[in-house]
Design an enzyme around this catalytic site. Structure first.
Site, PDB file in Angstrom:
ATOM      1  N   ARG A  51       0.860  -1.189   0.000  1.00 33.01           N
ATOM      2  CA  ARG A  51       0.000   0.000   0.000  1.00 33.01           C
ATOM      3  C   ARG A  51       0.894   1.236   0.000  1.00 33.01           C
ATOM      4  NH1 ARG A  51      -4.432  -1.924   4.472  1.00 33.01           N
ATOM      5  NH2 ARG A  51      -5.657  -3.226   3.080  1.00 33.01           N
ATOM      6  N   CYS A  98     -19.209  14.251   1.602  1.00 38.14           N
ATOM      7  CA  CYS A  98     -19.587  14.704   2.946  1.00 38.14           C
ATOM      8  C   CYS A  98     -20.872  15.516   2.798  1.00 38.14           C
ATOM      9  CB  CYS A  98     -18.486  15.530   3.600  1.00 38.14           C
ATOM     10  SG  CYS A  98     -18.317  17.188   2.989  1.00 38.14           S
ATOM     11  N   LYS A 120       0.039  -0.009   8.827  1.00 39.55           N
ATOM     12  CA  LYS A 120       1.283   0.430   9.459  1.00 39.55           C
ATOM     13  C   LYS A 120       2.047  -0.753  10.052  1.00 39.55           C
ATOM     14  CE  LYS A 120      -0.935   3.572  11.985  1.00 39.55           C
ATOM     15  NZ  LYS A 120      -2.224   3.680  11.283  1.00 39.55           N
ATOM     16  N   SER A 121       1.305  -1.743  10.577  1.00 39.45           N
ATOM     17  CA  SER A 121       1.973  -2.847  11.283  1.00 39.45           C
ATOM     18  C   SER A 121       2.964  -3.591  10.393  1.00 39.45           C
ATOM     19  CB  SER A 121       0.951  -3.836  11.824  1.00 39.45           C
ATOM     20  OG  SER A 121      -0.089  -3.139  12.439  1.00 39.45           O
TER      21      SER A 121
HETATM   22  N1  LIG Z   1      -0.216  -4.235   1.426  1.00 46.06           N
HETATM   23  C1  LIG Z   1      -1.308  -4.756   1.963  1.00 46.06           C
HETATM   24  N2  LIG Z   1      -2.200  -5.417   1.208  1.00 46.06           N
HETATM   25  C2  LIG Z   1      -3.321  -5.951   1.728  1.00 46.06           C
HETATM   26  N3  LIG Z   1      -3.636  -5.892   3.037  1.00 46.06           N
HETATM   27  C3  LIG Z   1      -2.795  -5.249   3.841  1.00 46.06           C
HETATM   28  C4  LIG Z   1      -1.591  -4.654   3.363  1.00 46.06           C
HETATM   29  N4  LIG Z   1      -0.959  -4.093   4.420  1.00 46.06           N
HETATM   30  C5  LIG Z   1      -1.728  -4.310   5.491  1.00 46.06           C
HETATM   31  N5  LIG Z   1      -2.831  -4.994   5.161  1.00 46.06           N
HETATM   32  C6  LIG Z   1      -3.942  -5.388   6.026  1.00 46.06           C
HETATM   33  O1  LIG Z   1      -4.650  -4.200   6.382  1.00 46.06           O
HETATM   34  C7  LIG Z   1      -5.225  -4.338   7.670  1.00 46.06           C
HETATM   35  C8  LIG Z   1      -4.890  -3.140   8.533  1.00 46.06           C
HETATM   36  O2  LIG Z   1      -3.527  -3.129   8.792  1.00 46.06           O
HETATM   37  P1  LIG Z   1      -2.954  -2.558  10.174  1.00 46.06           P
HETATM   38  O3  LIG Z   1      -3.621  -3.191  11.334  1.00 46.06           O
HETATM   39  O4  LIG Z   1      -1.494  -2.637  10.090  1.00 46.06           O
HETATM   40  O5  LIG Z   1      -3.459  -1.069  10.072  1.00 46.06           O
HETATM   41  P2  LIG Z   1      -2.968   0.139  10.940  1.00 46.06           P
HETATM   42  O6  LIG Z   1      -2.486   1.178   9.999  1.00 46.06           O
HETATM   43  O7  LIG Z   1      -2.035  -0.316  11.988  1.00 46.06           O
HETATM   44  O8  LIG Z   1      -4.351   0.630  11.568  1.00 46.06           O
HETATM   45  P3  LIG Z   1      -4.641   1.228  13.027  1.00 46.06           P
HETATM   46  O9  LIG Z   1      -4.036   2.583  13.068  1.00 46.06           O
HETATM   47  O10 LIG Z   1      -6.134   1.283  13.078  1.00 46.06           O
HETATM   48  O11 LIG Z   1      -4.065   0.260  13.998  1.00 46.06           O
HETATM   49  C9  LIG Z   1      -4.669  -5.642   8.232  1.00 46.06           C
HETATM   50  O12 LIG Z   1      -5.654  -6.602   8.114  1.00 46.06           O
HETATM   51  C10 LIG Z   1      -3.502  -5.960   7.338  1.00 46.06           C
HETATM   52  O13 LIG Z   1      -3.279  -7.340   7.236  1.00 46.06           O
END
Ligand SMILES: Nc1ncnc2c1ncn2[C@@H]1O[C@H](COP(=O)(O)OP(=O)(O)OP(=O)(O)O)[C@@H](O)[C@H]1O
Length: 788
Positions: free
Chosen positions: A90, A474, A116-117
């Protein structure tokens, strides 16, 4: 206190300065808007140029880290596919991973749910040693560990509940140079702040060359200016001080520039890199609705949404208190909706049960406090409804951001209640220094009727964002688009100085009797109702505005400092009273005038009885013209002139907010009683020729009349179909959406009015949301085109 000439002079100067500040502020807003548009245009042009010159690569700050020619690039791609089953990164993921793998300190700001994770989990597999992740919530860490486990990645968590054996195992992995077992270690900030033992193990891990990376999740919690300040996050600066060689990666979805600077200083990385993705979530539709006064009405409106356009879809309703969650969930269940409450008083095993039921979609909605928060990773949440507004824009962005993580359209609907402002303010009062400012910024977001909501959010976070990209995603932009069809301006400024003076008189009268007034009580006295008759001002008439408008005025005066909240603490609760603000003298002694921006035309959709097809608004009464039962009738100017049809006089129809019902009709012109007899053959023929829903203004010799004619047969039919049988049987009395200029005095009525569907989900919601979906799809296509 008498006003001395010197004081008068100062007040005069102050007033001028304030006016000038307001004018400058206005110019700033205009310039910022222009800047947003230009920047967006600039980026588009740069992209186009880059496409031509470089065969498609986009020039950006992160470009240095955008490539696939790093020593780890091949492995990164392999592992992303084999371990995380991800085919495509992404936006910003690749840059962030390359930057952290290059050893750079980085703060990464990406919207909720944007992935982000992955930016630390994947690098953790490539790096030698252990990645330390500091996270604010054990439940969040447990969720992540569960997903890592499913991917076959070895992670661990250390907290106060960890067993001795588990601790020993983790400590061994940390210091044994040969152990490659553990890749990611999650801890709470308290562990860093309070456990000397743990810090000594980290030292050893560092010396053994096994400290791969420091990751601080929800990094905004470091700053006390932020909405989620955690005291223990403040000590995390020690990590970079003790382990300067270890790259730090901070993650957050929300941080203004001010918070970011604060965070960098606290973490001892003042010059670290920042990567910021746009805050915009193009698939989210933002809307603010006025909260119905009565609890039952509010629940009914929510039920209607859940049984209507959100039927079969999963969502969250956020409430203010645990009690609210229980009550609303119970009321929704009575209406057949699968809803369960979720809050911190519910024991943790039951909470997990509810969370699981929701995740598996055996219930439609969780009615929750903010305890149902961080770490919710359900992709297909289609709606987030705020029964009570959040305590800050940051909170709102995070909470509403739980919708639509799969990138498909989702709806964020907030109910703004006047009383909620004070419930929240008495709650946040003691939290942080800036909590009240944060709350007032949230109120400003909710009460803004002019600006694109996504640009308001972007602006709050200091992002330049071209609001033209919103194109109807919106409520404000939707209304604007609709009003562009009409010749009327959408808003106008009204002078509310007189109202403000009246409020001061009431407040001062109360003070002279040693009484304090809450905002609600102030409005009651102003409206000349309620028990405190002794505080009413004798010669003052009840204002000729609705309750809602009175509340808007009080709210505006509070936000602008003409009124202020004055808190009173009892052993059981905190009460917010209203007092004249610091600017009182400007109004009472210096003749300062105050303006409030209002919609010129209240584009409310009314539920009109079938008897009515046409409305002429006058002061406190509304003249209506009868229609045939189908509600499809066309009344031309000729017909008006020829005396057809009869005129009904409605009584006690409050401007703007009341639903006009048959019982409001107190008289019918010329004794007409049978509606069928009102429809002439001629009319029937004419009505077939016309389509659309519009409001026309006709000029008779004496007055200008606003006439609403309802012509869209299909719309009416669809509406009828959607209402249930019993509604159909009662159809002589209810549900025929017609826009009305109610509340707008005669001379201000508009020649054309459009329907504010944001307030209506009774009739044409499917049309409306089909339209939103269409807009969204168009946008997505545009974005994809640009990306390509
Ligand atoms: N490149 C990708 N393609 C498809 N799915 C993805 C990709 N990167 C992350 N995801 C999926 O997107 C979802 C959200 O990811 P993540 O939990 O890391 O979001 P976040 O940015 O940490 O959100 P928050 O701030 O709410 O914790 C997860 O289910 C993850 O597996």
């Amino acid at each position: 206190m008498s006003v001395t000439p010197q004081l008068k002079d100062y007040f005069g100067q102050l007033s001028k300065v304030e006016d000038e500040i307001a004018a400058v502020q206005h110019q700033i807003e205009e310039l910022l808007d222009r800047q947003q548009q230009l920047q967006s245009k600039k980026h588009d042009l740069e992209r186009e140029i880059a496409k031509i010159q470089k065969g498609g690569s986009v020039v950006s700050k992160g470009d240095k880290f955008n490539g696939n020619d790093f020593p780890w690039s091949k492995k990164l791609d392999e592992l992303s596919r084999s371990v995380f089953k991800i085919d495509e990164y992404r936006p910003h993921q690749l840059e962030a991973m390359n930057a952290t793998l290059s050893g750079r300190d980085l703060i990464l700001i990406m919207p909720t749910g944007s992935g982000k994770s992955l930016c630390f989990q994947l690098p953790a597999l490539i790096s030698k040693g252990i990645t330390l992740v500091v996270s604010p919530l054990v439940s969040l860490m447990e969720d992540q560990l569960m997903s890592l486990d499913m991917c076959g990645v070895n992670g661990a968590l250390l907290n106060a509940d960890s067993t001795k054996e588990h601790k020993n195992y983790v400590h061994k992995c940390m210091i044994d140079p040969h152990s490659q077992d553990l890749k990611i270690l999650y801890v709470t900030p308290e562990k860093i702040a309070k456990s000397k033992m743990f810090m000594s193990k980290l030292e050893k891990m560092y010396k053994a060359g096994k400290f791969a990376r420091i990751v601080i999740d929800e990094v905004h919690c470091c700053s006390q200016w932020g909405h989620d300040f955690r005291r223990d996050y403040k000590v995390l600066g020690i990590l970079k001080r003790q382990f300067p060689e270890v790259p730090l990666l901070g993650l957050t979805a929300t941080a203004t520039q001010h918070i970011l600077d604060d965070v960098k200083n606290l973490l001892n990385v003042p010059y670290c890199m920042t990567m910021r993705a746009s805050y915009d979530r193009p698939n989210l539709y933002y809307e603010v609705r006025r909260k119905p006064k009565k609890h039952e009405e509010c629940v009914a409106e929510i039920s209607k949404l859940l049984n209507g356009k959100f039927k079969g879809q999963i969502g969250i309703i956020y409430c203010f208190s645990r009690k609210d969650c229980e009550t609303i969930a119970a009321d929704l269940r009575k209406g057949g909706i699968e809803a369960l409450p979720y809050h911190s008083d519910i024991d943790s095993s039951r909470r997990s049960q509810i969370h699981r039921a929701w995740a598996k979609e055996t219930i439609q909605v969780v009615v929750a406090t903010i305890a149902f928060g961080m770490g919710i990773d359900k992709p297909n949440v289609r709606f987030v409804i705020h029964h009570t507004m959040s305590k800050s824009v940051e909170n709102y962005y995070q909470e509403s951001g739980r919708a639509g993580r799969d990138g498909l359209p989702a709806y964020c609907i907030l109910f703004l209640g006047f009383g909620d402002i004070f419930r929240q303010s008495t709650m946040v009062l003691t939290e942080t220094q800036t909590a009240l400012d944060n709350l007032y910024n949230m109120v400003r977001y909710c009460t803004n009727i002019e600006r694109c909501r996504r640009s308001l959010i972007a602006r709050h976070f200091g992002e330049s964002w071209d609001f033209s990209q919103c194109s109807g995603m919106c409520d404000n932009c939707r209304l604007k688009r609709k009003s562009e069809d009409s010749s009327c301006a959408l808003t106008q400024n009204r002078d509310i100085t007189g109202h403000c003076q009246t409020l001061y008189t009431i407040l001062n009268k109360a003070a002279s009797q040693d009484k304090k007034l809450t905002a609600n009580k102030l409005v009651d006295i102003w409206m000349k109702r309620g028990p405190s008759a002794e505080l009413r001002i004798k010669d003052q008439k009840a204002p000729f505005v609705t309750d809602a408008r009175c509340e808007d005025i009080v709210c505006h005066l509070l936000l602008e400092g003409y009124l202020r909240e004055d808190y009173h603490f009892t052993p059981y609760t905190t009460i917010s009273y209203v007092q004249p603000g610091t600017k009182e003298k400007l109004v009472t002694s210096m003749g300062k005038s105050i303006e409030l921006t209002l919609r010129t035309k209240e584009q409310k959709v009314y539920d009109l009885p079938d008897l009515v097809s046409e409305v002429k608004v006058q002061k406190r009464s509304v003249d209506v013209k009868p229609s045939e039962a189908s509600g499809c009738i066309v009344i031309s100017d000729d017909e008006m002139d020829s005396g057809y049809p009869q005129s009904f006089l409605l009584s006690s129809v409050e401007n703007e907010t009341e639903i006009i019902k048959d019982e409001h009709i107190v008289s019918m012109g010329m004794g007409q009683s049978s509606k069928s007899s009102l429809v002439t053959d001629d009319l029937k023929k004419k009505k077939k020729k016309r389509k659309g829903l519009e409001v026309r203004k006709t000029d008779s010799s004496q007055t200008s009349k606003s006439i609403i004619t309802k012509k869209d047969k299909t719309k009416v039919r669809r509406k009828r179909k959607s209402s249930d049988e019993s509604d159909l049987n009662k159809s002589k009395k209810q549900k025929n959406g017609v826009s009305s200029p109610c509340g707008v005095p005669k001379e201000q009525t508009c020649s054309r009015l459009s329907v504010n569907t944001s307030q209506d989900d009774s009739g044409n919601s499917e049309d409306e949301f089909a339209e939103i979906r269409a807009v969204y799809t168009q946008q997505l296509e545009k974005i994809n085109k640009i990306k390509k």
